[in-house]
Enzyme design. Sequence first.
Site, PDB file in Angstrom:
ATOM      1  N   ARG A  80       0.839  -1.195   0.000  1.00  0.00           N
ATOM      2  CA  ARG A  80       0.000   0.000   0.000  1.00  0.00           C
ATOM      3  C   ARG A  80       0.877   1.250   0.000  1.00  0.00           C
ATOM      4  O   ARG A  80       1.985   1.238   0.519  1.00  0.00           O
ATOM      5  CB  ARG A  80      -0.909   0.019   1.234  1.00  0.00           C
ATOM      6  N   TYR A 208      -1.802  -3.377  -6.830  1.00  0.00           N
ATOM      7  CA  TYR A 208      -1.523  -4.193  -5.650  1.00  0.00           C
ATOM      8  C   TYR A 208      -2.524  -4.001  -4.513  1.00  0.00           C
ATOM      9  O   TYR A 208      -2.820  -2.867  -4.113  1.00  0.00           O
ATOM     10  CB  TYR A 208      -0.121  -3.866  -5.112  1.00  0.00           C
ATOM     11  N   GLY A 209      -2.992  -5.107  -3.981  1.00  0.00           N
ATOM     12  CA  GLY A 209      -3.709  -5.167  -2.707  1.00  0.00           C
ATOM     13  C   GLY A 209      -4.626  -3.992  -2.435  1.00  0.00           C
ATOM     14  O   GLY A 209      -5.491  -3.635  -3.236  1.00  0.00           O
ATOM     15  N   GLY A 210      -4.416  -3.410  -1.266  1.00  0.00           N
ATOM     16  CA  GLY A 210      -5.286  -2.341  -0.793  1.00  0.00           C
ATOM     17  C   GLY A 210      -5.334  -1.123  -1.704  1.00  0.00           C
ATOM     18  O   GLY A 210      -6.262  -0.318  -1.612  1.00  0.00           O
ATOM     19  N   LYS A 217      -9.688  -1.907   1.640  1.00  0.00           N
ATOM     20  CA  LYS A 217      -9.363  -0.760   2.497  1.00  0.00           C
ATOM     21  C   LYS A 217     -10.123   0.492   2.060  1.00  0.00           C
ATOM     22  O   LYS A 217     -10.583   1.269   2.893  1.00  0.00           O
ATOM     23  CB  LYS A 217      -7.862  -0.487   2.466  1.00  0.00           C
ATOM     24  N   HIS A 237     -10.713  -1.818  11.610  1.00  0.00           N
ATOM     25  CA  HIS A 237      -9.656  -2.705  11.116  1.00  0.00           C
ATOM     26  C   HIS A 237      -9.477  -3.833  12.142  1.00  0.00           C
ATOM     27  O   HIS A 237      -8.507  -3.853  12.899  1.00  0.00           O
ATOM     28  CB  HIS A 237      -8.372  -1.874  10.976  1.00  0.00           C
ATOM     29  N   SER A 259      -1.519  -3.508  10.399  1.00  0.00           N
ATOM     30  CA  SER A 259      -1.248  -4.461   9.318  1.00  0.00           C
ATOM     31  C   SER A 259      -0.041  -5.336   9.651  1.00  0.00           C
ATOM     32  O   SER A 259       0.952  -4.846  10.199  1.00  0.00           O
ATOM     33  CB  SER A 259      -0.953  -3.694   8.033  1.00  0.00           C
ATOM     34  N   CYS A 261       0.461  -7.662  11.822  1.00  0.00           N
ATOM     35  CA  CYS A 261       0.767  -7.924  13.236  1.00  0.00           C
ATOM     36  C   CYS A 261       0.046  -9.176  13.723  1.00  0.00           C
ATOM     37  O   CYS A 261      -0.143  -9.345  14.933  1.00  0.00           O
ATOM     38  CB  CYS A 261       0.376  -6.737  14.101  1.00  0.00           C
ATOM     39  N   ASP A 286      -9.775  -9.287   9.019  1.00  0.00           N
ATOM     40  CA  ASP A 286      -9.182  -7.969   8.749  1.00  0.00           C
ATOM     41  C   ASP A 286     -10.110  -6.792   9.038  1.00  0.00           C
ATOM     42  O   ASP A 286      -9.651  -5.756   9.492  1.00  0.00           O
ATOM     43  CB  ASP A 286      -8.727  -7.903   7.282  1.00  0.00           C
ATOM     44  N   ASN A 373       6.046  -8.777   1.976  1.00  0.00           N
ATOM     45  CA  ASN A 373       4.600  -8.481   1.915  1.00  0.00           C
ATOM     46  C   ASN A 373       3.922  -9.368   0.862  1.00  0.00           C
ATOM     47  O   ASN A 373       2.897  -8.990   0.295  1.00  0.00           O
ATOM     48  CB  ASN A 373       4.377  -6.996   1.592  1.00  0.00           C
ATOM     49  N   ARG A 375       1.573 -12.276  -0.563  1.00  0.00           N
ATOM     50  CA  ARG A 375       0.220 -12.498  -0.055  1.00  0.00           C
ATOM     51  C   ARG A 375      -0.423 -13.747  -0.633  1.00  0.00           C
ATOM     52  O   ARG A 375      -0.054 -14.213  -1.715  1.00  0.00           O
ATOM     53  CB  ARG A 375      -0.663 -11.305  -0.454  1.00  0.00           C
ATOM     54  N   TYR A 499       1.151 -16.758  18.990  1.00  0.00           N
ATOM     55  CA  TYR A 499       0.378 -17.736  18.197  1.00  0.00           C
ATOM     56  C   TYR A 499      -0.699 -18.415  19.051  1.00  0.00           C
ATOM     57  O   TYR A 499      -1.448 -17.744  19.744  1.00  0.00           O
ATOM     58  CB  TYR A 499       1.323 -18.730  17.506  1.00  0.00           C
TER      59      TYR A 499
HETATM   60  C1  OXD Z   1      -3.270  -4.420   5.397  1.00  0.00           C
HETATM   61  C2  OXD Z   1      -3.954  -5.565   4.774  1.00  0.00           C
HETATM   62  O1  OXD Z   1      -2.313  -3.883   4.827  1.00  0.00           O
HETATM   63  O2  OXD Z   1      -4.866  -6.101   5.403  1.00  0.00           O
HETATM   64  O3  OXD Z   1      -3.693  -4.026   6.499  1.00  0.00           O
HETATM   65  O4  OXD Z   1      -3.619  -5.928   3.636  1.00  0.00           O
HETATM   66 MN    MN Z   2      -5.385  -5.043   7.211  1.00  0.00          MN
END
Ligand code: OXD
Ligand code: MN
Length: 590
Positions: A80, A208-210, A217, A237, A259, A261, A286, A373, A375, A499
Amino acid sequence: MATAAHTLSPLADLSRAVAEWVGTVRELTQPRAVHWCEGTEAEARQLTTQLLRSGELGALNADQFPGCHLYRSAPNDVARVEHLTYICTRSQEDAGPNNHWMDPQQAHAKMRELFRGCMRERTLYVVPYCMGPSDSPLARCGVEITDSPYVVLNMLVMTRAGRAALERIARGDSFVRGLHSIGELDPERRFIMHFPEELAIESFGSGYGGNALLGKKCHALRIASWQARSEGWLAEHMLIVGLQNPRGETHYLACAFPSACGKTNLAMLIPPGSLPGWRVLTVGDDIAWLHPGEDGRLWAINPEAGYFGVVPGTNPRTNRNAYEMIRRDTLFTNVALTADSQPWWEGLDSGKPVLDWQGRPYDPARGPAAHPNSRFTVSARRNPSWSPHSEDAQGVPIAALVFGGRRREVAPLVYEARDWRHGVLVGASLASETTAAAVGQVGVTRRDPMAMQPFCGYNFGDYWQHWLDVGARLARPPRIYHVNWFRRDAQGRFLWPGYGENLRVLTWMLERCAGRAAAVDSPIGWLPRPQELDLRGLELGSGALEALLTIDRTLWRKEAADLREYLSCYGSRLPPALLAELTATEQRLG
Ligand code: OXD
Ligand code: MN
């Protein structure tokens, strides 16, 4: 026999509002063809075949990873881009110091020039989608127009996309207009613009992604947080997880973490063998949309239908559910490859990478084999711990909200807020070390209130006030907790194993909610008595538990001073009640 498709009316005829918008975008972007997405499996298969033929997707080892494919994004387009993400409200104050802002007219003009003619030689895909169960009054719809078939494939997994969503829009639902083009994938011509007052998104230059899967997002957090404020709910979130105790009762938690974590891991946690009888059921990993219910409780739906999760670190020990889940029907992005075309990533115990995430011969000198990153995109139903209550139209009732950050020091393993108002301060105080999910330096601590710093579509000051207002409407509000799985000792070693063992902390919360566990009062909130955490079968290093549950007042005084300085940026928009909570905390710290 006629197939259903032959008897259905063309998608373009269902909603005049959508068709008119598609017509306008078509004129601007000049695509070679327009494809309206039905959302069927046959359509996804056909798109996949097309991408395999063009070389944009790679097939993976069909014996070991049936139905799985590999996509490699442009090397300059792997995360992102928060610095290129804007909230375009008429008043800059409404976007707040937490967002980059651009005047809406200026932003539209800028984007119009980028989009002009950008789809020549490309197909324009129309993806109608519903965020949340299609029959849920809490769900909201959108339409994404994109020229990236990879984005379409992702949207088909991540949302309830296709005809049913468009039918819902045609019945009169408002919809978010999301316009996306990969453009030339030029970081200099890349912008992710949000127009919350118009329920519109314009995203250019990233696939890409978000940045590109606009339901995620851009819609489900930035635009939805704005919608939620005007409609009296919260778009957060947060993962949503159900914990079934050995007596068979299930309680749900919604947990906000920045993100990368561990939200996906926590959402599908495997209970340790020494806590027999517990089951974990995943509703979302998410995003949570939280609505005050008529019964005075907070109810949650997961607006998404799939996971776009971080791959590195996934293995049978860290997350067996995820490891099993991504062995079929999964789209991998930016992982490495073994000699026999199996996906590979850092943290796997077996296999050897021969090609890195860019498709080059793997050379450790060039960094990790899989991008940090990288995915997986996979349907939520593939998760062995998927909860059928994910489809409940009214959502699931939330017993506790949990905020967590990645902090080497300061924050203890867990503490409980005194009440909702104090909990809003606890959420607002969230800070965490940055990760690879967004472009920028990794590992620096930054403020990330409610884990929403990159995602709140309006001024945080107004957002905290909205949190306080929602709480005031709840006769039975959830309790609010803060956790930190990432505390380290002086040598830099993690003090807590994380975990599956995190369940021990979550069960303590449920005991508190049931009024069965006592706690120790502290200046920052309620801490567990060490003997009340169920640590059966867990070996912690000597002194670890004490370190995990101790408050260092000197560090906390500094923390409170930092927080005061941070909150002061919000000036007159900062709720006085939040400041009063901070003052009370400072007084308790002495
Ligand atoms: C983020 C995701 O970046 O969920 O938070 O992809
Ligand atoms: Mn996220």
